[in-house]
Design a protein around this motif. Structure first.
Motif, PDB file in Angstrom:
ATOM      1  N   VAL A   3       0.861  -1.194   0.000  1.00 15.87           N
ATOM      2  CA  VAL A   3       0.000   0.000   0.000  1.00 15.87           C
ATOM      3  C   VAL A   3       0.891   1.235   0.000  1.00 15.87           C
ATOM      4  O   VAL A   3       1.796   1.353   0.825  1.00 15.87           O
ATOM      5  N   PHE A   4       0.623   2.133  -0.953  1.00 14.35           N
ATOM      6  CA  PHE A   4       1.388   3.377  -1.023  1.00 14.35           C
ATOM      7  C   PHE A   4       0.433   4.560  -0.906  1.00 14.35           C
ATOM      8  O   PHE A   4      -0.778   4.391  -0.950  1.00 14.35           O
ATOM      9  N   TRP A   5       1.005   5.748  -0.829  1.00 12.70           N
ATOM     10  CA  TRP A   5       0.184   6.955  -0.735  1.00 12.70           C
ATOM     11  C   TRP A   5      -0.360   7.300  -2.122  1.00 12.70           C
ATOM     12  O   TRP A   5       0.426   7.462  -3.071  1.00 12.70           O
ATOM     13  N   PRO A   6      -1.674   7.410  -2.237  1.00 12.48           N
ATOM     14  CA  PRO A   6      -2.239   7.721  -3.557  1.00 12.48           C
ATOM     15  C   PRO A   6      -1.731   9.069  -4.069  1.00 12.48           C
ATOM     16  O   PRO A   6      -1.477   9.976  -3.281  1.00 12.48           O
ATOM     17  N   MET A  61       1.110   9.533  -5.471  1.00 16.61           N
ATOM     18  CA  MET A  61       2.567   9.511  -5.656  1.00 16.61           C
ATOM     19  C   MET A  61       2.919   8.696  -6.900  1.00 16.61           C
ATOM     20  O   MET A  61       2.200   7.773  -7.271  1.00 16.61           O
ATOM     21  N   VAL A 107       7.981   7.110  -4.690  1.00 13.71           N
ATOM     22  CA  VAL A 107       7.932   6.099  -3.627  1.00 13.71           C
ATOM     23  C   VAL A 107       9.323   5.495  -3.425  1.00 13.71           C
ATOM     24  O   VAL A 107       9.788   5.335  -2.290  1.00 13.71           O
ATOM     25  N   LEU A 118      11.477   7.987  -1.721  1.00 19.42           N
ATOM     26  CA  LEU A 118      11.113   8.099  -0.307  1.00 19.42           C
ATOM     27  C   LEU A 118      11.735   6.947   0.480  1.00 19.42           C
ATOM     28  O   LEU A 118      12.330   7.158   1.548  1.00 19.42           O
TER      29      LEU A 118
END
Lengths: 293, 261
Positions: free
Chosen positions: A86-89, A91, A96, A99
């Motif tokens: 799960v990643f930050w929408p 991005m 990613v 980061l």
């Protein structure tokens, strides 16, 4: 010094069982399989090793460092691939990866580019527009780009197509050859059988078998199905026998010669001998007398 | 600083929307002042004769026809409530949103201590509050200058300082709460901000619950008090900062020891 060593590692969520007295050792440089059905406690074990949750009892060391106390030192040397990334929408894949590298204070651009190319992952894509499989690829690059000493992989192939699975395991083999330890958690037995030298089987939070994959496979039963007639009832090692007008289906843990002799003497039109599913393997272990470590 | 940068990047759209909304609304109110000032003879009596409602907003002690009195009431309602809601939103979601959205696993499987994660997230919250406060102050000063009013520097800056401290306090308390939550940070934060705002209105309406002004941060933001005294009530501010520090300390203790699922 082991790559992973747990002694009676236990985790309860309130009264609910997570894992109970899990004791296992993973040698440095080996590829170790961790098998169990969903809910067996595989992810709980991994999350405890990574310091996401605190154990209720027992101890564990990763790369000779104590979990909890040396959490950051361990994580600096470990690459973790979660079962569901799960990643930050909003991005992009590149952001990613940057980061992840930034949190490790490393410049991983070269290796990240190489891995993206091999996995055919476009780093300019937005993560919320990626398929499940492509999100998995992004997570694989995050786990591998800093070239960790220990790879902890939780259901790594979910969502990857067969070609990508092959490429992924090729990368793992290269890393393993270069000295990295691989801890592969999976509910797919064949995956572990093909890629790991040793494995542990987890059921209801407990390790019920641990040893070389060859040994585990040797003792495991086979699912036999055939169309036609044969006197398999008289064979030793037959369980779960279902006979119909068409033929029969059963779980077999006896000798191969005896089986082939009985089948040859019968009238068989079609035959299939396959790996039983994991639940059947567990059944096999339990019926043979339970835990075997 | 990686997490601070990440948080600021993630929050930049919300920050811009809230800052421009609050700042824009405040500027519109200031631009309305010359018109209201002209009608004050008729309107003043109406505002002064609304009983508890007048007291609730401090209009019984302020001259609504003077720029400072008008600004203190409008500022209290627009910047006070708007800023409080935004600060509560930031603080309430700071730690809980990662677990709610499933990104906590990514963040916390990197070699970063939980204390550092909490510190950088708190720094990002404070940076956003400071940025919003500065832009809104700039917009307020510009709009006051545009309508040709003489700027009452000391009191105006004190009012804005009070609201900045209010936002810091609320963010600190909600930051603490967010460490205990897995979801619901937004509702909890907004609910707390609204509750504290209402507590101040109640304290304004009746002197019997004066102590509420030491509980709600709106107590030291009361425009009528700042205009009358020319200083902030140090006791109330100190109490508010204690609440903020307790909130932040609770966040560290809880977040550094909790299970991430």
């Amino acid at each position: 010094m082991y790559a992973i060593e747990t002694r009676d590692l236990t985790k309860f969520y309130g009264k609910a069982r997570g894992i109970r007295q899990v004791s296992l050792t993973v040698e440095r440089g080996e590829c170790f399989g961790f098998i169990g059905p969903n809910g067996a406690g595989k992810s709980t074990t991994i999350r405890t090793l990574l310091g996401l949750i605190r154990p209720s009892g027992g101890t564990a060391e990763v790369l000779g460092l104590e979990i909890g106390r040396d959490r950051e030192k361990i994580l600096a040397r470990v690459g973790y691939l979660p079962s569901e990334a799960v990643f930050w929408p909003g991005m992009r894949v590149r952001e990613v990866l940057e980061l992840s590298a930034g949190l490790r204070r490393r410049d991983c651009r070269k290796e990240a580019d190489r891995l993206c190319e091999r996995l055919r992952l476009d780093p300019s894509r937005r993560v919320d527009q990626l398929s499940f499989g492509s999100r998995k690829k992004a997570a694989i690059v995050c786990a591998l780009q800093h070239e960790p000493e220990l790879l902890i992989l939780d259901e790594p192939t979910g969502g990857l197509d067969p070609l990508m699975q092959r490429e992924f395991f090729a990368i793992l083999r290269e890393r393993n050859r270069d000295g990295a330890t691989v801890f592969l958690s999976s509910h797919i037995l064949s995956e572990v059988q093909h890629h790991c030298s040793r494995a542990a089987i987890l059921r209801e939070g407990r390790v019920i078998a641990c040893g070389s994959v060859e040994d585990l496979a040797r003792t495991s039963a086979r699912r036999v199905s055939f169309r036609g007639r044969a006197g398999v009832e008289a064979l030793g090692g037959v369980r779960d026998l279902r006979v119909s007008e068409e033929g029969a289906d059963f779980l077999y843990s006896g000798g191969v010669r005896e089986l082939l002799a009985v089948l040859a003497a019968g009238d068989i039109r079609d035959l299939s001998i396959s790996e039983p599913d994991l639940e059947e393997i567990f059944l096999h272990y339990y019926q043979e007398g339970g835990e075997r470590t | 600083m990686t997490i601070v940068r990440h948080e600021l990047r993630r929050g930049r759209a919300a920050l811009a929307v809230w800052t421009l909304s609050i700042g824009g609304l405040l500027a519109v109110c200031v631009f309305l002042f010359p018109e209201i000032k002209g009608e004050m003879d008729a309107v003043g009596n109406v505002f002064a004769s609304m009983g508890s409602f007048t007291a609730a907003f401090g209009m019984d002690r302020l001259d609504f026809g003077a720029f400072l009195g008008f600004y203190a009431v409008e500022c209290g309602n627009v910047l006070g409530l708007g800023g409080a809601l935004f600060a509560a939103l930031l603080g309430g979601n700071a730690l809980s949103k990662e677990e709610r959205d499933g990104t906590a696993e990514f963040l916390l499987t990197h070699p970063v201590s939980r204390a550092r994660v909490a510190t950088e997230k708190l720094a990002a919250v404070l940076a956003q509050i400071a940025a919003m406060s500065l832009v809104i102050l700039g917009l307020a000063l510009l709009s006051a200058w545009a309508i040709g009013e003489e700027i009452p520097w000391r009191v105006l800056l004190l009012m804005h300082l009070a609201y900045f401290l209010l936002q810091v306090e609320l963010a600190g308390i909600c930051f603490g709460i967010s460490a205990f939550l897995r979801r619901g940070g937004t509702g909890t934060g907004l609910g707390l901000a609204a509750l504290l705002y209402v507590l101040n209105l109640i304290a304004n309406m009746t002197g019997q619950v004066e102590f509420l002004k030491y509980i709600t941060p709106f107590g030291y933001c009361e425009g009528a008090d700042i205009v009358a005294n020319g200083v902030l009530n140090a006791g109330r501010v100190a109490m508010g900062m204690v609440f903020a520090v307790v909130g932040v300390a609770a966040a560290y203790v809880r977040y550094c020891g909790k299970d991430i699922r």
